[in-house]
Design a protein around this motif. Sequence first.
Motif, PDB file in Angstrom:
ATOM      1  N   ALA A 168      -0.997   3.659  -2.453  1.00 44.69           N
ATOM      2  CA  ALA A 168      -2.009   3.231  -1.472  1.00 44.69           C
ATOM      3  C   ALA A 168      -3.120   4.493  -1.617  1.00 44.69           C
ATOM      4  N   ASP A 169      -3.606   5.692  -1.558  1.00 43.16           N
ATOM      5  CA  ASP A 169      -4.676   6.157  -2.176  1.00 43.16           C
ATOM      6  C   ASP A 169      -5.455   6.152  -3.070  1.00 43.16           C
TER       7      ASP A 169
ATOM      8  N   ALA B 140      -7.104   3.126  -3.222  1.00 47.05           N
ATOM      9  CA  ALA B 140      -8.339   3.679  -2.262  1.00 47.05           C
ATOM     10  C   ALA B 140      -9.321   4.576  -3.553  1.00 47.05           C
ATOM     11  N   ASP B 141      -8.692   5.184  -3.987  1.00 51.18           N
ATOM     12  CA  ASP B 141     -10.332   6.343  -5.486  1.00 51.18           C
ATOM     13  C   ASP B 141     -10.421   5.116  -6.140  1.00 51.18           C
ATOM     14  N   GLY B 142      -9.599   4.115  -6.641  1.00 53.74           N
ATOM     15  CA  GLY B 142     -10.228   3.788  -7.762  1.00 53.74           C
ATOM     16  C   GLY B 142      -9.337   4.080  -9.228  1.00 53.74           C
ATOM     17  N   SER B 143      -8.486   4.964  -8.952  1.00 47.25           N
ATOM     18  CA  SER B 143      -7.781   5.953 -10.352  1.00 47.25           C
ATOM     19  C   SER B 143      -6.386   4.458 -10.804  1.00 47.25           C
TER      20      SER B 143
ATOM     21  N   LEU C 139       1.249   9.819 -11.851  1.00 49.47           N
ATOM     22  CA  LEU C 139       1.228  10.306 -11.286  1.00 49.47           C
ATOM     23  C   LEU C 139       1.370  10.917  -9.434  1.00 49.47           C
ATOM     24  N   VAL C 140       2.785  10.191  -9.655  1.00 46.63           N
ATOM     25  CA  VAL C 140       3.470  10.243  -8.519  1.00 46.63           C
ATOM     26  C   VAL C 140       3.764  11.777  -8.406  1.00 46.63           C
TER      27      VAL C 140
ATOM     28  N   GLN D 251      -3.763  -2.740  -2.064  1.00 50.59           N
ATOM     29  CA  GLN D 251      -3.056  -1.756  -1.499  1.00 50.59           C
ATOM     30  C   GLN D 251      -3.163  -1.200   0.101  1.00 50.59           C
ATOM     31  N   GLU D 252      -2.743  -1.535   1.051  1.00 49.18           N
ATOM     32  CA  GLU D 252      -3.206  -1.233   2.593  1.00 49.18           C
ATOM     33  C   GLU D 252      -3.534   0.341   2.461  1.00 49.18           C
TER      34      GLU D 252
END
Length: 268
Positions: A129-130, A133-136, A205-206, A153-154
């Motif tokens: 989700a994050d 939201a930030d486009g990555s 990333l995770v 993603q919500e």
Amino acid sequence: MRRGLALLLTATLALSMTACGGSKGAGTQKSEKGDGMTYAVEAGSAGEAVAKEKGFNYNSVSSQADALMEVKSGTSDAAIIDLLMAGAMIGEGTSYPDLVHTTELTSEKYGVGCRKGSDLASYINSVLADSYADGSSQEIAKKYGVQDSLLEQEPCEFKQSDSDSDVDYIKSQGKMIVGITEFEPMDYKDKDDKWIGFDADMARLVGEKLGVDVEFVVIDWDNKVMELDSKKIDVVWNGMTLTDEVTKSMECTNAYCNNAQVVVEREK
């Protein structure tokens, strides 16, 4: 007498081999309902499930890449593989320039699989989700040509388990072990033998957010749930279709990508 026993043993062995089911290495599974073609499919995959459902004759192999090799060599008439893989691996400029995808058999969605009850799925949802939201995540998707398949993603907040937290377990181990197969454009190796792809980059990333290393382990796709439950891996992140069987046996994330199962044949 000995000759009679030998003949009986041979017949019994032949019958037992014929009765073997459609698991990896079991050879061609024949059906009277099929269309007369033999399809190569990855054992334990959504493609194999479609072949069974439609009554196709099929040959189970170790990976979708092997399924393409079957078609190229003429061992199978066609393959059933993921649309995203077909887009990356067949056609002009690829190793399979004479293969084309034809019929779209299903529409489906990808998700990430964790151990049943694991809070890692919730953590991954929050990162998905994050990053959306930030486009990555969109930038990573463009890198591998899957941006048109990416799902919005919500907002999602991580909910940690009160006990037996997989997130805490992974942090204590200092690494997250990701179960994969070679599957371009999601998980595959570059010229330096490094695992890359949309799923591989998102898994890293995770790992970065968790503060742990990420280790990629090639698994037998047919045994992915067993690998998870035995803690040989922590997550299955490999363009995994969210089937009923998968969602019942794993704690799955929200869907993050659209896909389809398609037929791949030699160009006529």
